[in-house]
Design a protein around this motif. Structure first.
Motif, short mmCIF file in Angstrom:
data_model
loop_
_atom_site.label_atom_id
_atom_site.label_comp_id
_atom_site.label_asym_id
_atom_site.label_seq_id
_atom_site.Cartn_x
_atom_site.Cartn_y
_atom_site.Cartn_z
N GLY A 48 28.36 51.84 43.69
CA GLY A 48 29.50 51.68 44.58
C GLY A 48 30.84 51.80 43.88
O GLY A 48 31.88 51.86 44.54
N ARG A 49 30.81 51.86 42.53
CA ARG A 49 32.05 52.00 41.77
C ARG A 49 31.86 53.14 40.77
O ARG A 49 30.81 53.23 40.12
N LEU A 50 32.86 53.98 40.66
CA LEU A 50 32.75 55.20 39.87
C LEU A 50 33.86 55.27 38.84
O LEU A 50 35.03 55.03 39.16
N LEU A 51 33.50 55.60 37.62
CA LEU A 51 34.49 55.87 36.58
C LEU A 51 34.29 57.31 36.12
O LEU A 51 33.22 57.67 35.63
N PHE A 52 35.31 58.13 36.29
CA PHE A 52 35.25 59.54 35.91
C PHE A 52 35.91 59.69 34.55
O PHE A 52 37.09 59.38 34.38
N LEU A 53 35.14 60.18 33.58
CA LEU A 53 35.56 60.18 32.19
C LEU A 53 35.37 61.56 31.58
O LEU A 53 34.31 62.18 31.73
N ALA A 79 41.03 58.70 32.62
CA ALA A 79 39.83 58.13 33.24
C ALA A 79 40.20 57.47 34.58
O ALA A 79 41.02 56.56 34.61
N TYR A 80 39.58 57.93 35.62
CA TYR A 80 39.82 57.40 36.97
C TYR A 80 38.71 56.45 37.37
O TYR A 80 37.53 56.80 37.30
N ALA A 81 39.06 55.26 37.82
CA ALA A 81 38.10 54.30 38.36
C ALA A 81 38.41 54.10 39.84
O ALA A 81 39.56 53.85 40.21
N VAL A 82 37.37 54.19 40.67
CA VAL A 82 37.60 54.15 42.11
C VAL A 82 36.36 53.60 42.80
O VAL A 82 35.23 53.76 42.34
N ARG A 83 36.58 52.89 43.90
CA ARG A 83 35.45 52.46 44.72
C ARG A 83 34.95 53.65 45.54
O ARG A 83 35.72 54.51 45.94
#
Length: 229
Positions: free
Chosen positions: A74-79, A145-149
């Motif tokens: 349910g939570r995503l970190l794009f790295l 790095a983007y963190a998003v629900r």
């Protein structure tokens, strides 16, 4: 809530190991490496590190979207594959995404010289100036790095399938649903690309978002930029 780290990659055997090591223990964490057709040992290296490897045609936007589709977190970190997360990144991201007012979280950036010898003071100064953009000057770039629900990811319509600026467009779309939080931690990356064309790279990061908002097509910007990998 479960979290996944999504890493797009293409011929990143030289950097991916350090990136995956910085993620830390995989307990309760899903790591997805989305390979865009590497001809080196990127995929083998990722599998040895315990990552789930999926393949995709090259293109950062589609790779990021496929990575998100390959996990139920349910939570995503794009790295980015050439970035390294800071110590304590996970609780910082969790705390940020616990705040329903936050639609997107990112880190500050620290760019390190790719030279094997000690860089000159001019180069050190340039790298510090280069990183100022990550401290609040405009929208963040994907290397922060983007963190998003996931609900925000779905509401904004995911990353666009364009050759450049997909990260800036995604960030701008997220801000329709909440605020941006810049975490007081630094993601590290190398200046391996920027050092080849320092002046050009500085101009690109300074003016490309404005040019895009003025109507210059991403395809045109990509031609000016050259190889975006």
């Amino acid at each position: 809530m479960a979290m996944a780290v999504v890493i797009p990659a293409l011929n990143e055997e030289a950097t991916l190991g350090g990136c995956l090591e910085s993620v830390g223990p995989l307990d309760g964490l899903d790591v997805v490496v989305v390979d865009g057709g590497s001809e080196d040992s990127t995929c083998e290296l990722a599998r040895r590190a315990g990552a789930n490897v999926v393949t995709s045609p090259p293109g950062r936007g589609p790779q990021l979207n496929l990575g998100a589709d390959s996990t139920v977190a349910g939570r995503l970190l794009f790295l980015h594959a050439d970035c390294r997360l800071p110590s304590g990144w996970r609780p910082a991201v969790e705390t940020a995404l616990d705040d329903e007012r936050v639609s997107l979280a990112c880190f500050r950036l620290r760019t390190l010289s790719s030279a094997t010898s000690e860089p000159s003071w001019v180069r050190r100064w340039w790298l510090k100036v280069f990183d100022l953009r990550s401290h609040g000057l405009g929208l963040p770039y994907g290397d922060q790095a983007y963190a998003v629900r996931r609900e925000i990811f779905d509401r904004v319509g995911r990353f666009p399938d364009i050759p450049l600026m997909e990260d800036v467009i995604f960030a701008r779309s997220c801000l329709q649903f909440g605020k941006l939080m810049r975490l007081p931690l630094e993601v590290q990356t190398t200046a391996r690309r920027a050092e080849k064309r320092p002046l050009t790279t500085s101009l690109i990061f300074t003016f490309f978002p404005t040019l895009h908002r003025l109507g210059v097509a991403p395809e045109t910007l990509a031609r000016w930029y050259g190889n975006v990998r």
